[in-house]
Scaffold this motif. Structure first.
Motif, PDB file in Angstrom:
ATOM      1  N   TRP A 145       0.814  -1.211   0.000  1.00  0.00           N
ATOM      2  CA  TRP A 145       0.000   0.000   0.000  1.00  0.00           C
ATOM      3  C   TRP A 145       0.854   1.270   0.000  1.00  0.00           C
TER       4      TRP A 145
ATOM      5  N   ARG B 113       1.559   6.929  -0.074  1.00  0.00           N
ATOM      6  CA  ARG B 113       0.562   5.861  -0.136  1.00  0.00           C
ATOM      7  C   ARG B 113       0.068   5.705  -1.563  1.00  0.00           C
ATOM      8  N   SER B 114      -0.031   4.463  -1.991  1.00  0.00           N
ATOM      9  CA  SER B 114      -0.467   4.176  -3.352  1.00  0.00           C
ATOM     10  C   SER B 114      -1.991   4.167  -3.427  1.00  0.00           C
ATOM     11  N   GLU B 115      -2.519   4.693  -4.519  1.00  0.00           N
ATOM     12  CA  GLU B 115      -3.970   4.696  -4.701  1.00  0.00           C
ATOM     13  C   GLU B 115      -4.493   3.283  -4.936  1.00  0.00           C
ATOM     14  N   ALA B 116      -3.712   2.478  -5.638  1.00  0.00           N
ATOM     15  CA  ALA B 116      -4.074   1.077  -5.861  1.00  0.00           C
ATOM     16  C   ALA B 116      -2.989   0.196  -5.267  1.00  0.00           C
TER      17      ALA B 116
END
Length: 666
Positions: free
Chosen positions: A585, A617-620
């Motif tokens: 994440w 933080r990654s969106e996906a």
């Protein structure tokens, strides 16, 4: 159809030895494509451990809070917080905690059943982003098949419900429950962290770096970026007398002689006898080791340690002068200070002026040849050199540092290094002249790593070996060394000059520029990394959190994770270090409070108080496809598809007689 080139065809024929037919190659393509869509494994970053073995073990066990997070995810709706803390402690320290919990359990068999069931659920969650083949490889040999069965249970399948209950009941009946609990706890810790990064400075200051090294050698997946304290020990292990003298001086300063003598089996009796003989009537007040909160040394012990310290540090100053003298490329001639002493006046001449010395009693220094060792000092160093070279455990640890380590590493879009990429005042990369070459940036670090390896692996007695040994010392404290990052180390001034203005160790301009995002982007590009989610992970310089300094710099492009792991730094930093976790994440950094101690951690379930902050933080969810391993797997898939085409067009003949059962990779 266009035929493959001769080199590619040769490669495909080699690949066909492993995947001899269409079915075998197709099966592996399917397998690898599936892996690409799994979530990326969790990476755990730690730096500047400095021998603090107890705190290291705890943070390694709790994975900077990731283990407790798994416990809470599984049990937060069915178990109160204090019992979840108790279970987390069991996972961290299974052997020690198990004995305590079993002794107070009213129904031991029922406690085993409940605990095993809970651990199975936590382990299932931890294993959920791996292939079954990878999980199998992590299982212990003696009971791995049974644990594998438990991990793949499904309570919704009526036909198997009694089967799984029977397995656990039999484990308890055969008195194997405690062994299974320990195995499950260790498996959880293994699965929670896929890969560990150590960003330098395992050695010095703290008491037991050797214990940390033993644990790192047992870890399933680790890399190490050398710190300046690490290369100093690497130099000592090569037999560099300059590094040996410095290692011993540092160890005496921080009361770490137990690691030298007990950990590595290096006797310091020759040094103690020499010091007692030569410095018995000498003033050693400037060489008293730093006090520690738990020190129980007597006045006699402190005096002996001070004599030993003075003896080895005078030798150190001499050997440093010799090292600088035979290596003009180091550009450090101004750091040869012994010949600048006026022994009659008791002063030393520096660039800042003439300064009185705090100690004027140097019985082994010949003013006519101040860098020459006395005959007794020479004999002592021969004995110490042999002791370091013959320490089997030290040599094993240093070989591990060479096999798993380097000056930097690029991994999944992050650039990891301990010290700095040396810079000039104008922000350009600082150029060094070594071996007839002018080097800077990545080329400099690559050359430095090669020279460091030369110090250990070049043939003994050769000029190459001697230069490599000297260069390891340069990396430790040389002018603007990429691992040291300062103009000079002021050991002489701190020890012998009262004027604290002479103690300053000016930092390389890098430490002013590493707050600039454009500069950090330029550094990343120098190492072949580009993109919004690329970062520099840096150790070495403690973050003064108590003064409001942030470990996140240059708009998130650079993260410093040395925040005071070592107890000696904690009054300056205000905390006990930073660690970094990069999971599927994104990246989050964790600040740790001082470790309450192993005893409190086990008996009182006291974890290290930590504050975690996500900053990229990654969106996906990040998949393996997007990682370095994913890139390698995609290349393998492309090669296998080329092999399929070669089979189908007859360019390479299938061997259909061979079973494909053993061809699929784990």
């Amino acid at each position: 159809m266009k035929q493959n080139s001769m080199n590619q065809q040769k490669y495909l024929r080699l690949l066909a030895q492993q995947y001899p037919n269409v079915r075998a190659a197709s099966s592996e393509i399917i397998h690898l494509e599936a892996i690409l869509n799994l979530p990326k494994g969790t990476e755990h970053f730690m730096s500047d451990l400095h021998g603090e073995a107890d705190a290291f073990v705890h943070i390694l066990n709790n994975a900077s809070g990731a283990v407790r997070e798994k416990v809470d995810l599984v049990l937060q709706d069915s178990l109160p917080a204090d019992e979840r803390a108790q279970l987390a402690t069991l996972i961290y320290y299974p052997e020690e905690k198990l004995e305590e919990l079993v002794s107070v359990a009213p129904d031991r068999a029922e406690w085993y059943r409940i605990t095993l069931s809970r651990l199975v659920e936590i382990c299932r969650l931890s294993a959920s982003k791996y292939t079954r083949a990878k999980v199998r490889k992590a299982l212990p040999l003696w009971n791995g098949d049974i644990i594998n069965e438990l991990l793949n249970k499904n309570n919704d399948i009526l036909n198997k419900r009694e089967y799984f209950s029977s397995v656990i009941a039999t484990i308890i009946e055969t008195d194997c429950a405690e062994d299974f609990i320990i195995s499950m706890c260790n498996l959880i810790k293994h699965l929670v962290v896929d890969h560990l990064h150590i960003v330098g400075d395992i050695f010095d200051r703290g008491p037991r770096a050797d214990i940390i090294m033993d644990l790192l050698m047992e870890h399933h997946s680790v890399d190490i970026q050398w710190g300046n304290h690490d290369v100093l020990w690497m130099g000592a292990a090569t037999g560099s007398r300059t590094c040996i003298a410095t290692v011993l001086s540092n160890s005496i300063t921080y009361h770490n002689l137990e690691m030298i003598e007990t950990g590595y089996g290096i006797s310091l009796r020759p040094l103690a006898l020499f010091a007692d003989e030569v410095y018995r009537d000498s003033d050693v007040s400037c060489f008293v080791p730093k006090p520690t909160a738990d020190s129980k040394e007597s006045a006699v012990d402190i005096t002996r340690a001070a004599r030993m310290h003075k003896a080895i540090e005078i030798i150190q100053f001499k050997l440093e002068g010799q090292t600088i003298g035979r290596n003009p490329s180091f550009g450090m001639d101004d750091r040869r200070l012994l010949h600048k002493i006026d022994f009659e006046a008791g002063t030393v001449r520096l660039e800042s002026g003439v300064h009185p010395l705090r100690d004027r009693d140097f019985p082994t220094i010949d003013p006519a040849d101040p860098y020459a060792l006395s005959s007794e000092e020479g004999e002592l160093m021969v004995q110490l050199e042999k002791a370091f070279l013959r320490s089997e455990k030290l040599q094993r640890h240093i070989r591990f540092l060479y096999s798993k380590g380097g000056l930097y590493k690029c991994f999944n879009g992050n650039l990891l290094y301990h010290g700095c990429v040396p810079m000039q005042e104008d922000g350009a990369f600082l150029r060094f002249a070594f071996d007839g070459q002018t080097l800077c940036g990545k080329a400099l670090l690559d050359w430095c790593e090669s020279a460091a390896r030369q110090g250990y692996y070049a043939q003994k007695g050769t000029p190459e070996r001697q230069f490599g040994k000297d260069f390891l010392w340069f990396l430790w404290c040389g002018r603007h060394s990429p691992l040291f990052g300062r103009d000079h180390i002021a050991t002489f001034e701190r020890r012998l000059i009262e004027d604290q203005s002479t103690w300053v160790e000016p930092k390389n301009p890098y430490y002013a520029y590493y707050n600039d995002s454009e500069v950090c982007v330029r550094i990343l590009r120098e190492f072949g990394l580009e993109g919004d989610h690329c970062h520099i992970v840096n150790g070495h310089v403690p973050v003064k959190t108590k003064d409001g300094e942030s470990p996140i710099k240059a708009d998130g492009r650079l993260i410093v994770i040395d925040g005071g792991f070592c107890r000696a730094y904690q009054p300056t930093t205000g905390i006990a270090g930073y660690t970094l976790v990069y999971d599927s994440w994104g990246i989050h950094i964790t600040a740790h409070e001082p470790f309450p101690g192993r005893r409190n951690a086990i008996r009182e379930n006291k974890d290290i108080l930590s504050t975690s902050m996500a900053f990229d933080r990654s969106e996906a969810r990040i998949r393996i496809r997007e990682t370095d391993i994913g890139a390698e797997l995609q290349q393998t898939i492309a090669d296998l598809k080329a092999l399929l085409r070669a089979f189908k067009c007859g360019e390479i003949k299938e061997d259909s007689s061979l079973s494909m059962a053993n061809n699929t990779q784990g």
